[in-house]
Scaffold this motif. Structure first.
Motif, PDB file in Angstrom:
ATOM      1  N   TYR A 226       0.646  -0.692   0.225  1.00 32.69           N
ATOM      2  CA  TYR A 226      -0.104   0.238   0.168  1.00 32.69           C
ATOM      3  C   TYR A 226       0.718   1.001  -0.468  1.00 32.69           C
ATOM      4  N   ALA A 227       0.696   2.792  -0.516  1.00 33.61           N
ATOM      5  CA  ALA A 227       1.103   3.720  -0.320  1.00 33.61           C
ATOM      6  C   ALA A 227       0.544   4.510   0.297  1.00 33.61           C
ATOM      7  N   ALA A 272      -7.465   1.190  -0.225  1.00 35.83           N
ATOM      8  CA  ALA A 272      -6.389   0.971  -0.792  1.00 35.83           C
ATOM      9  C   ALA A 272      -6.357   0.158  -1.877  1.00 35.83           C
ATOM     10  N   SER A 273      -5.250   0.919  -2.646  1.00 32.31           N
ATOM     11  CA  SER A 273      -4.472   0.010  -3.648  1.00 32.31           C
ATOM     12  C   SER A 273      -3.349  -0.669  -3.301  1.00 32.31           C
ATOM     13  N   ASP A 274      -3.753  -2.442  -4.314  1.00 32.91           N
ATOM     14  CA  ASP A 274      -2.196  -2.554  -4.628  1.00 32.91           C
ATOM     15  C   ASP A 274      -1.491  -1.924  -5.374  1.00 32.91           C
ATOM     16  N   ASN A 280       6.592   2.441  -9.924  1.00 41.92           N
ATOM     17  CA  ASN A 280       6.813   4.057  -9.731  1.00 41.92           C
ATOM     18  C   ASN A 280       5.507   5.063  -9.756  1.00 41.92           C
ATOM     19  N   LEU A 281       5.077   5.122  -7.906  1.00 44.66           N
ATOM     20  CA  LEU A 281       4.120   5.534  -7.238  1.00 44.66           C
ATOM     21  C   LEU A 281       4.417   7.265  -7.516  1.00 44.66           C
ATOM     22  N   ALA A 286      -6.424   6.391 -10.764  1.00 44.52           N
ATOM     23  CA  ALA A 286      -6.640   4.946 -10.404  1.00 44.52           C
ATOM     24  C   ALA A 286      -6.530   4.207  -8.706  1.00 44.52           C
ATOM     25  N   VAL A 287      -4.934   4.839  -8.562  1.00 49.92           N
ATOM     26  CA  VAL A 287      -4.081   4.391  -7.843  1.00 49.92           C
ATOM     27  C   VAL A 287      -4.941   4.839  -6.367  1.00 49.92           C
ATOM     28  N   ARG A 288      -5.383   4.251  -5.955  1.00 47.58           N
ATOM     29  CA  ARG A 288      -5.638   5.090  -4.505  1.00 47.58           C
ATOM     30  C   ARG A 288      -5.181   4.563  -3.288  1.00 47.58           C
TER      31      ARG A 288
END
Length: 365
Positions: A226-227, A272-274, A280-281, A286-288
């Motif tokens: 997760y970020a 949260a997104s996997d 690269n974040l 679309a990335v939560r």
């Protein structure tokens, strides 16, 4: 539990605490009997007290300091991890509205596979009593028995390894570790972002949280990443399970000549997104990332007479690294969590090993 939280003095006040929210009444209204009006850190948290009783002490010839993590143990003691390859057991007493006290009762040495030292930073006491300990060196997660005997280690994704093996910076890897309720999900927090990872829309660096999952009697296997958006200038020093799927996250930073900044957040990784496959974040709209809510800036807590040996915005502050939930939230206690925090003195005369007792009320999901 030997972390003897005495609630009798607060029982009547807890009934009034239902009015307390992150934007509602101050803790003084909920805990008038413990004089919380003079101990409030925020509308959701207040300081019961602090203790420097462990500072620069020894136990059975071992220096009791360099403490980087805390975890409640199955026998009621609190396990306290030194980043100098030692694990202490502390008999801790916490009373509502009072300073905590701690007495070492046991110490064991830890070592890596070659018998060398371990840069031990994160700690979990597993449901079978074994200890899971992170090291920042590789990084790694090793399993030890109660006597410090090495039993094995968990797989760690290559991208999280220190460069050149991976993209992590030295001494900026697995700083925190926690086990979610039920014992099936383990989560480690990187202290800082990987090389190549960026920031969120607010400019906050995105730090990766790595999970492992297990089923039945199987050992942990690598799970989702997760970020987590850490505040600018801060790193993730520790994480702890809040008890309902959410995480308590301790963020910490230091500025020479100014001192420490330490903030306690509530984070929720469940939506949260996997980001395991995200090179690269932040990785696109679309990335939560993990959502978070500030519970308390420890620098806003009352100093309660604390002194500092180096410049600090609040003399209460030091290099706080360890966090454990010593009393979970229940309906009976009004939904309050009791926390124990500890600072890492780095065996430095200008720093202190300090225990903090904090009470928080979590906002509803």
């Amino acid at each position: 539990m030997r972390t003897r939280s005495v609630l009798a003095a607060a029982t009547a006040a807890l009934a009034a605490a239902t009015c307390l929210t992150t934007t509602g009444a101050a803790p003084a209204q909920a805990h008038a009997s413990t004089h919380a009006s003079t101990r409030a850190c925020s509308p959701s948290a207040w300081l019961d007290g602090f203790s420097d009783g462990l500072d620069k002490t020894t136990f059975q010839g071992s220096f009791v300091g360099n403490l980087s993590a805390l975890a409640t143990d199955e026998d009621g003691t609190v396990a306290a991890l030194s980043d100098r390859s030692q694990l202490f057991s502390l008999d801790v007493e916490q009373r509502s509205g009072e300073a905590p006290s701690a007495t070492p009762v046991r110490a064991v040495n830890l070592a890596d596979e070659k018998g060398g030292p371990v840069d031990s930073e994160g700690l979990v006491v597993d449901r079978d009593g074994t200890r899971l300990v992170t090291s920042e060196t590789e990084p790694s997660v090793r399993r030890y028995d109660r006597d410090g005997r090495l039993l094995g280690r968990l797989p760690v994704p290559e991208v999280l390894q220190v460069a050149p093996a991976g993209r992590a910076a030295a001494n900026q890897t697995f700083e925190g570790l926690t086990l979610q309720p039920g014992g099936r999900t383990l989560i480690a927090s990187m202290e800082q972002a990987l090389a190549g990872d960026g920031t969120d829309a607010a400019g906050r660096p995105l730090v990766r949280l790595q999970s492992w999952q297990r089923h039945g009697r199987q050992d942990f296997a690598a799970g989702p990443q997760y970020a987590y958006p850490a505040d600018k200038g801060l790193g993730v020093a520790e994480i702890a399970a809040a008890g309902d799927g959410r995480l308590l996250v301790l963020e910490r930073g230091f500025t020479a000549g100014v001192g420490n900044t330490v903030r306690l957040y509530l984070a929720d990784p469940r939506r949260a997104s996997d980001v395991t496959a995200v090179t690269n974040l932040p990785g696109g709209p679309a990335v939560r990332p993990v959502g978070k809510t500030l519970l308390a800036d420890i620098g806003a807590c009352p100093s309660l007479g604390a002194t500092a040996r180096q410049p600090q915005p609040n003399p209460l502050l030091d290099n706080i690294e360890g966090l454990a939930v010593t009393r979970p939230a229940t309906r009976r206690n009004g939904g309050f969590l009791r926390l124990l925090l500890v600072s890492d003195d780095n065996q430095n005369p200008a720093q202190v090993t300090r225990l903090y007792s904090l009470t928080v009320r979590l906002p509803r999901p």
